[in-house]
Design a protein around this motif. Structure first.
Motif, PDB file in Angstrom:
ATOM      1  N   ILE A  34       0.832  -1.209   0.000  1.00  0.00           N
ATOM      2  CA  ILE A  34       0.000   0.000   0.000  1.00  0.00           C
ATOM      3  C   ILE A  34       0.865   1.256   0.000  1.00  0.00           C
ATOM      4  CG2 ILE A  34      -1.627   1.363   1.367  1.00  0.00           C
ATOM      5  CD1 ILE A  34      -2.866  -1.303   2.284  1.00  0.00           C
ATOM      6  N   PHE A  35       1.857   1.311   0.876  1.00  0.00           N
ATOM      7  CA  PHE A  35       2.687   2.514   0.991  1.00  0.00           C
ATOM      8  C   PHE A  35       3.618   2.681  -0.201  1.00  0.00           C
ATOM      9  CE2 PHE A  35       1.020   2.460   5.176  1.00  0.00           C
ATOM     10  CZ  PHE A  35       1.220   3.716   5.727  1.00  0.00           C
ATOM     11  N   SER A  36       3.975   1.595  -0.862  1.00  0.00           N
ATOM     12  CA  SER A  36       4.841   1.710  -2.039  1.00  0.00           C
ATOM     13  C   SER A  36       4.115   2.323  -3.226  1.00  0.00           C
ATOM     14  CB  SER A  36       5.381   0.329  -2.421  1.00  0.00           C
ATOM     15  OG  SER A  36       4.327  -0.513  -2.894  1.00  0.00           O
ATOM     16  N   LEU A  37       2.785   2.410  -3.155  1.00  0.00           N
ATOM     17  CA  LEU A  37       1.988   2.973  -4.245  1.00  0.00           C
ATOM     18  C   LEU A  37       1.660   4.451  -4.028  1.00  0.00           C
ATOM     19  CD1 LEU A  37      -0.538   0.016  -4.729  1.00  0.00           C
ATOM     20  CD2 LEU A  37       1.499   0.518  -6.083  1.00  0.00           C
ATOM     21  N   VAL A  38       2.134   5.027  -2.922  1.00  0.00           N
ATOM     22  CA  VAL A  38       1.822   6.428  -2.605  1.00  0.00           C
ATOM     23  C   VAL A  38       2.437   7.370  -3.635  1.00  0.00           C
ATOM     24  CG1 VAL A  38       2.182   8.286  -0.922  1.00  0.00           C
ATOM     25  CG2 VAL A  38       1.596   5.986  -0.140  1.00  0.00           C
ATOM     26  N   ARG A  39       1.629   8.318  -4.081  1.00  0.00           N
ATOM     27  CA  ARG A  39       2.108   9.336  -5.019  1.00  0.00           C
ATOM     28  C   ARG A  39       2.026  10.738  -4.423  1.00  0.00           C
ATOM     29  NH1 ARG A  39      -0.455   7.540 -10.921  1.00  0.00           N
ATOM     30  NH2 ARG A  39       0.556   5.482 -11.028  1.00  0.00           N
ATOM     31  N   ILE A 303       6.579  -0.809   6.535  1.00  0.00           N
ATOM     32  CA  ILE A 303       5.965   0.417   5.999  1.00  0.00           C
ATOM     33  C   ILE A 303       7.015   1.419   5.515  1.00  0.00           C
ATOM     34  CG2 ILE A 303       4.652   2.487   6.634  1.00  0.00           C
ATOM     35  CD1 ILE A 303       2.821   0.751   8.278  1.00  0.00           C
ATOM     36  N   PRO A 304       8.044   1.766   6.321  1.00  0.00           N
ATOM     37  CA  PRO A 304       9.025   2.741   5.833  1.00  0.00           C
ATOM     38  C   PRO A 304       9.739   2.304   4.565  1.00  0.00           C
ATOM     39  CG  PRO A 304       9.746   1.725   7.894  1.00  0.00           C
ATOM     40  CD  PRO A 304       8.318   1.364   7.709  1.00  0.00           C
ATOM     41  N   TYR A 305       9.879   0.980   4.357  1.00  0.00           N
ATOM     42  CA  TYR A 305      10.494   0.515   3.113  1.00  0.00           C
ATOM     43  C   TYR A 305       9.543   0.712   1.938  1.00  0.00           C
ATOM     44  CZ  TYR A 305      14.484  -1.232   5.642  1.00  0.00           C
ATOM     45  OH  TYR A 305      15.624  -1.300   6.403  1.00  0.00           O
ATOM     46  N   TYR A 308       9.974   4.343   1.259  1.00  0.00           N
ATOM     47  CA  TYR A 308      11.279   4.527   0.611  1.00  0.00           C
ATOM     48  C   TYR A 308      11.201   4.171  -0.868  1.00  0.00           C
ATOM     49  CZ  TYR A 308      16.354   4.002  -0.041  1.00  0.00           C
ATOM     50  OH  TYR A 308      17.659   4.118  -0.478  1.00  0.00           O
ATOM     51  N   PHE A 309      10.528   3.077  -1.168  1.00  0.00           N
ATOM     52  CA  PHE A 309      10.350   2.647  -2.550  1.00  0.00           C
ATOM     53  C   PHE A 309       9.505   3.665  -3.323  1.00  0.00           C
ATOM     54  CE2 PHE A 309       8.046   0.294  -5.842  1.00  0.00           C
ATOM     55  CZ  PHE A 309       9.090  -0.334  -6.511  1.00  0.00           C
ATOM     56  N   ALA A 310       8.425   4.134  -2.707  1.00  0.00           N
ATOM     57  CA  ALA A 310       7.550   5.112  -3.355  1.00  0.00           C
ATOM     58  C   ALA A 310       8.276   6.430  -3.603  1.00  0.00           C
ATOM     59  CB  ALA A 310       6.311   5.352  -2.495  1.00  0.00           C
ATOM     60  N   LEU A 311       9.108   6.839  -2.652  1.00  0.00           N
ATOM     61  CA  LEU A 311       9.878   8.080  -2.788  1.00  0.00           C
ATOM     62  C   LEU A 311      10.827   8.003  -3.978  1.00  0.00           C
ATOM     63  CD1 LEU A 311      11.088  10.784  -1.897  1.00  0.00           C
ATOM     64  CD2 LEU A 311      12.442   9.543  -0.195  1.00  0.00           C
ATOM     65  N   HIS A 312      11.558   6.897  -4.099  1.00  0.00           N
ATOM     66  CA  HIS A 312      12.504   6.758  -5.213  1.00  0.00           C
ATOM     67  C   HIS A 312      11.773   6.640  -6.546  1.00  0.00           C
ATOM     68  CE1 HIS A 312      16.563   6.453  -3.435  1.00  0.00           C
ATOM     69  NE2 HIS A 312      15.857   6.232  -2.334  1.00  0.00           N
ATOM     70  N   LYS A 313      10.630   5.990  -6.528  1.00  0.00           N
ATOM     71  CA  LYS A 313       9.832   5.909  -7.754  1.00  0.00           C
ATOM     72  C   LYS A 313       9.353   7.302  -8.154  1.00  0.00           C
ATOM     73  CE  LYS A 313       5.937   3.739  -7.443  1.00  0.00           C
ATOM     74  NZ  LYS A 313       4.936   2.648  -7.296  1.00  0.00           N
ATOM     75  N   SER A 314       8.969   8.112  -7.155  1.00  0.00           N
ATOM     76  CA  SER A 314       8.526   9.484  -7.414  1.00  0.00           C
ATOM     77  C   SER A 314       9.658  10.338  -7.974  1.00  0.00           C
ATOM     78  CB  SER A 314       8.001  10.101  -6.112  1.00  0.00           C
ATOM     79  OG  SER A 314       7.674  11.455  -6.286  1.00  0.00           O
ATOM     80  N   LYS A 315      10.876  10.141  -7.438  1.00  0.00           N
ATOM     81  CA  LYS A 315      12.033  10.888  -7.924  1.00  0.00           C
ATOM     82  C   LYS A 315      12.356  10.537  -9.373  1.00  0.00           C
ATOM     83  CE  LYS A 315      14.491  11.698  -3.571  1.00  0.00           C
ATOM     84  NZ  LYS A 315      15.712  11.374  -2.784  1.00  0.00           N
ATOM     85  N   LYS A 316      12.291   9.250  -9.691  1.00  0.00           N
ATOM     86  CA  LYS A 316      12.568   8.821 -11.065  1.00  0.00           C
ATOM     87  C   LYS A 316      11.540   9.383 -12.035  1.00  0.00           C
ATOM     88  CE  LYS A 316      15.035   4.528 -10.010  1.00  0.00           C
ATOM     89  NZ  LYS A 316      15.027   3.041 -10.143  1.00  0.00           N
ATOM     90  N   THR A 317      10.270   9.360 -11.614  1.00  0.00           N
ATOM     91  CA  THR A 317       9.204   9.913 -12.458  1.00  0.00           C
ATOM     92  C   THR A 317       9.409  11.399 -12.690  1.00  0.00           C
ATOM     93  OG1 THR A 317       7.645   8.284 -11.576  1.00  0.00           O
ATOM     94  CG2 THR A 317       6.714  10.199 -12.690  1.00  0.00           C
TER      95      THR A 317
END
Length: 328
Positions: A34-39, A303-305, A308-317
């Protein structure tokens, strides 16, 4: 895969039951997914805050009504403490980062919920919550306010110490009148609140001896259950569990990576909205795992991982969008 090949039949059974069995897999990893999908971290955090209040008020109602129990009439203090530790930090965070009337509301409700866990929950969860409170004080409080708040806390601590016996008696009588069990109050009365349980001491001794016997490669996941003869008895310490599972060398690398990610996203991160989403779960779950529970059981540890995954995905986007704009 390596852990699976190294293990005995009973250990494979524990690994399957905790990590691979469909229901256990969903229970452990659902928050990460769930948290990895946060935008939109700010919007997600505010919606999460509403969920936190709903969960905590329901927890209070079921506890006071006697419904949140295990083993007959004995309160399930560990489950209650962990449930509280998952949601209370979000409210504490908003008590520091909000202004005006909202801040007052968050402060009052934070005191209410922390007091609730202090009475009915377990000590490990309370220590984790208080640890996050200290982090917020150091991280989000302006220097001018730090002295005032520290002075207020010191005065309250002195008053509590002066009237400790009367306060304890009052709390015990109120809890008894509700017919509920408070382990922390019982430990306070017996003078054992600051001590670890004999069971935890014995578990740590067994785990440390096992690490010494095979410090290079470790024993694979869930070997602490094999040592203690039950799927419900774990290492009660994140560092010991990791080193028992993966050996001292690999375990140390994993722990340093975990703490490095924490420092990077709790202190050095520039985007506050992602920080606000990462810190409550990282700090509380890490502190909690230093005293009890297991990373094979504690869903909030992952959850923090997910963040962390969502943050890096957001940065790449964001970087791709900038590159695309530059090309145009």
């Amino acid at each position: 895969g390596i852990s699976w090949m190294m293990t005995s039949g009973i250990q494979k059974h524990y690994i399957y039951s905790l990590l691979i069995e469909p229901f256990a897999f969903i229970k452990l990893w659902v928050y990460f997914v769930i948290f990895s999908l946060v935008r939109e971290p700010e919007r997600f955090r505010k919606n999460l805050l509403i969920i936190a209040y709903i969960n905590l008020f329901l927890l209070m109602i079921t506890t006071i009504s006697g419904l949140y129990a295990a083993n007959g009439r004995v309160l399930n203090y560990v489950g209650l403490g962990i449930s509280g530790a998952m949601w209370i930090p979000l409210i504490i965070l908003h008590a520091f980062i909000s202004d005006g009337k909202k801040r007052t509301f968050f402060i009052v409700t934070s005191i209410l919920f922390v007091g609730f866990v202090a009475i009915y929950g377990n000590r490990g969860s309370l220590i984790a919550i208080l640890g996050f409170l200290v982090f917020c004080f150091l991280r989000y409080t302006q220097m001018k306010r730090k002295f005032t708040i520290a002075s207020f806390i010191a005065i309250v601590a002195i008053i509590i110490h002066m009237f400790q016996d009367a306060l304890t008696t009052f709390l015990i009588s109120k809890i008894s009148s509700l017919g509920l069990f408070s382990r922390n109050m019982n430990l306070l009365i017996s003078g054992q609140l600051s001590y670890t349980t004999h069971r935890t001491d014995e578990i740590w001794v067994r785990v440390i001896d096992a690490i010494k016997s095979n410090w290079l490669t470790g024993y694979g996941l869930c070997y602490d259950r094999v040592l203690n003869g039950s799927i419900d008895i774990y290492a009660h310490n994140l560092a010991l569990e990791v080193m028992l599972s993966f050996g001292v060398i690999v375990g140390t690398i994993l722990l340093l990576a975990h703490f490095g990610i924490g420092v990077k996203n709790c202190i050095k991160i520039k985007d506050k909205e992602w920080e606000y989403l990462f810190t409550p779960f990282y700090i509380v779950s890490t502190l909690l795992l230093m005293f009890n529970n297991s990373f094979c059981l504690l869903s909030s540890f992952w959850i923090p991982y997910g963040v962390y995954f969502a943050l890096h995905k957001s940065k790449k986007t964001s970087e791709k969008s900038k590159l695309g704009g530059a090309e145009l």
